[in-house]
Every structure is written in C-alpha cells, then in structure tokens.
Design a protein around this motif. Structure first.
Motif, PDB file in Angstrom:
ATOM      1  N   TYR A 173       0.841  -1.178   0.000  1.00  0.00           N
ATOM      2  CA  TYR A 173       0.000   0.000   0.000  1.00  0.00           C
ATOM      3  C   TYR A 173       0.886   1.241   0.000  1.00  0.00           C
ATOM      4  O   TYR A 173       2.024   1.224   0.494  1.00  0.00           O
ATOM      5  CB  TYR A 173      -0.889   0.051   1.251  1.00  0.00           C
ATOM      6  CG  TYR A 173      -2.044  -0.905   1.220  1.00  0.00           C
ATOM      7  CD1 TYR A 173      -1.872  -2.243   1.557  1.00  0.00           C
ATOM      8  CD2 TYR A 173      -3.323  -0.474   0.866  1.00  0.00           C
ATOM      9  CE1 TYR A 173      -2.938  -3.125   1.525  1.00  0.00           C
ATOM     10  CE2 TYR A 173      -4.394  -1.343   0.833  1.00  0.00           C
ATOM     11  CZ  TYR A 173      -4.191  -2.670   1.177  1.00  0.00           C
ATOM     12  OH  TYR A 173      -5.248  -3.541   1.148  1.00  0.00           O
ATOM     13  N   LEU A 210      -4.909   5.340   2.318  1.00  0.00           N
ATOM     14  CA  LEU A 210      -4.068   4.270   1.799  1.00  0.00           C
ATOM     15  C   LEU A 210      -4.618   3.758   0.480  1.00  0.00           C
ATOM     16  O   LEU A 210      -5.833   3.586   0.323  1.00  0.00           O
ATOM     17  CB  LEU A 210      -4.006   3.114   2.794  1.00  0.00           C
ATOM     18  CG  LEU A 210      -3.094   3.327   3.986  1.00  0.00           C
ATOM     19  CD1 LEU A 210      -3.806   4.103   5.088  1.00  0.00           C
ATOM     20  CD2 LEU A 210      -2.591   2.002   4.518  1.00  0.00           C
ATOM     21  N   GLN A 258      -4.076   0.679  -2.368  1.00  0.00           N
ATOM     22  CA  GLN A 258      -3.434  -0.598  -2.646  1.00  0.00           C
ATOM     23  C   GLN A 258      -2.693  -0.543  -3.974  1.00  0.00           C
ATOM     24  O   GLN A 258      -3.231  -0.058  -4.979  1.00  0.00           O
ATOM     25  CB  GLN A 258      -4.473  -1.710  -2.675  1.00  0.00           C
ATOM     26  CG  GLN A 258      -3.878  -3.108  -2.706  1.00  0.00           C
ATOM     27  CD  GLN A 258      -4.933  -4.194  -2.575  1.00  0.00           C
ATOM     28  OE1 GLN A 258      -6.103  -3.982  -2.809  1.00  0.00           O
ATOM     29  NE2 GLN A 258      -4.507  -5.387  -2.188  1.00  0.00           N
ATOM     30  N   VAL A 304      -2.555  -3.359  -8.935  1.00  0.00           N
ATOM     31  CA  VAL A 304      -3.858  -2.729  -8.737  1.00  0.00           C
ATOM     32  C   VAL A 304      -3.851  -1.306  -9.296  1.00  0.00           C
ATOM     33  O   VAL A 304      -4.812  -0.868  -9.919  1.00  0.00           O
ATOM     34  CB  VAL A 304      -4.225  -2.713  -7.240  1.00  0.00           C
ATOM     35  CG1 VAL A 304      -5.552  -2.007  -7.019  1.00  0.00           C
ATOM     36  CG2 VAL A 304      -4.264  -4.124  -6.692  1.00  0.00           C
TER      37      VAL A 304
END
Lengths: 113, 110
Positions: A36, A44, A46, A59
């Motif tokens: 993260y 945060l 990811q 991601v």
C-alpha cells in the motif's frame, strides 16, 4: 505469532535513482501479501497483491513493480524514482483461503528529492 | 469503482466524551476493518467484521452489509485515542482488494 518486518524504516533518494523496499512475514505459511502507498495526510491506496510465490497482481500503475521471490518475502521496486513516489509504503498480509483480515507492517517513509 | 465514504473527516473530543465515525459503501462489501493510525504511522487493527457488532473496551463497531454502512463508536475518550481512524472494506466482487476510507482525524483534548 506472526510478525511482519519492513525495511528500510526510512529512505531519502534522488529523482531518477532506483529503489527497493522489502517485507518479510514470519509465522504464517502462504499468506496473501499486499503493498500500500499513503501520501502525506492522505488515505491508503493498494498497489499490488500476491496470493502465491512468483505471482503478483498490479492494482494501480505508479511506475513501480513488485515481486514475490519467496513465500515469506515481498519486494517493491523501481529503476527510476519520481517526486510523486514520495510517501509512506506499507506492506501487509492476510491469511488467505477466505480469511481476509489484513495486518500491516510499520511502513517505510520515502522522500524523493 | 468501489468507494468508501468516511465521515467526519476531523473530530475533536473532550476527555470522557464519546462520538461515532461512519463509513458508507457504494457497493456490497464482504467485510470491513477499522484501524487506528498512530503518530508514527503504524496501523493498529481495531475490528474486523463480516457482519454484526463487536465491542472491545471503549470501542464498539457495527457492520450492516445490507444497508452498506459501518460505524465505530468511541466512548469515554482518552488522550491516547488521538490519531487517524480508517475504515477499509473488501468488495464482494473484488478479491483481495481492500478499499480505504479517507480517514477521520481524531483529537482528544483535556
């Protein structure tokens, strides 16, 4: 008990230089692993996750890459840092196999100058 | 995309008082977690809920997946409760992706 260790604790790096951040999880076999990123004062986000050795899913694209060379190790890296890479990087793990509670390491604070 | 809307963004409490934080979800979530981030940046796990209510000391959390929200209640606030609180949820349709709210900055004052 499971432990998660991140290194280094903090880094100051120049724009254009390479970066490697590491994370090791002990006491848990075949965990799901995550990276993260947190901007100063932000939430945060990811970046990557991995459910098994050698497999990493991206991601968010931030000109970073991740690898999982061993069951208990997760590496975040880039060949060329940008100013926008500054922030707080956190590694995390979950038990996998339906157990989705996530636990975080203490993080690495990165300043790109 | 999956969204988690957290409120309030900031909160000031006098010692001994209480309040509630809330997260609304725009999609069906499988589970929710609540974290406290301290001044060093460490994330402390407070609760993990797939449904229902859990209580731990002065903290209580509820997750209503049907109505798409979760709450964190703090009672009898203490100075050490200061920090940033985040909810994070995993969408039923997004395996292994934990989406965080924007955080609530809590300041407990004497």
């Amino acid at each position: 008990a499971q432990t998660i260790h991140q290194w280094p604790v903090a880094e100051i790096k120049a724009v254009g230089s390479p970066l490697s951040l590491g994370c090791t999880i002990k006491g848990k076999s075949s965990p799901n692993l995550y990276w993260y990123w947190q901007a100063t004062g932000g939430t945060l986000q990811q970046l990557f996750y991995s459910i098994t050795v050698g497999q990493v899913e991206s991601v968010v694209q931030l000109n970073l890459s991740a690898s999982r060379p061993k069951d208990d190790q997760f590496i975040l890296s880039t060949e060329k840092l940008l100013l926008s890479h500054s922030g707080f990087y956190l590694c995390a793990w979950a038990g996998g196999q339906g157990n989705t509670e996530v636990f975080f390491g203490k993080g690495t604070r990165l300043t790109v100058v | 995309g999956d969204q988690v809307e957290q409120s309030p963004s900031a909160l000031s409490l006098h010692e001994g008082t209480g309040s509630a934080l809330r997260c609304n979800f725009t999609t069906t979530m499988r589970a929710v977690q609540w974290f406290q981030q301290n001044s060093r940046g460490s994330l402390i796990n407070l609760f993990y809920l797939a449904s229902g209510t859990k209580e731990n000391g002065r903290l209580k959390s509820t997750f209503n997946s049907k109505e798409s929200y979760s709450t964190l209640h703090i009672r009898d606030a203490q100075l050490e409760d200061s920090g940033t609180y985040f909810c994070a949820a995993e969408a039923s349709s997004s395996f292994s992706k934990l989406v965080f709210g924007q955080g609530t900055s809590l300041s407990v004052v004497p």
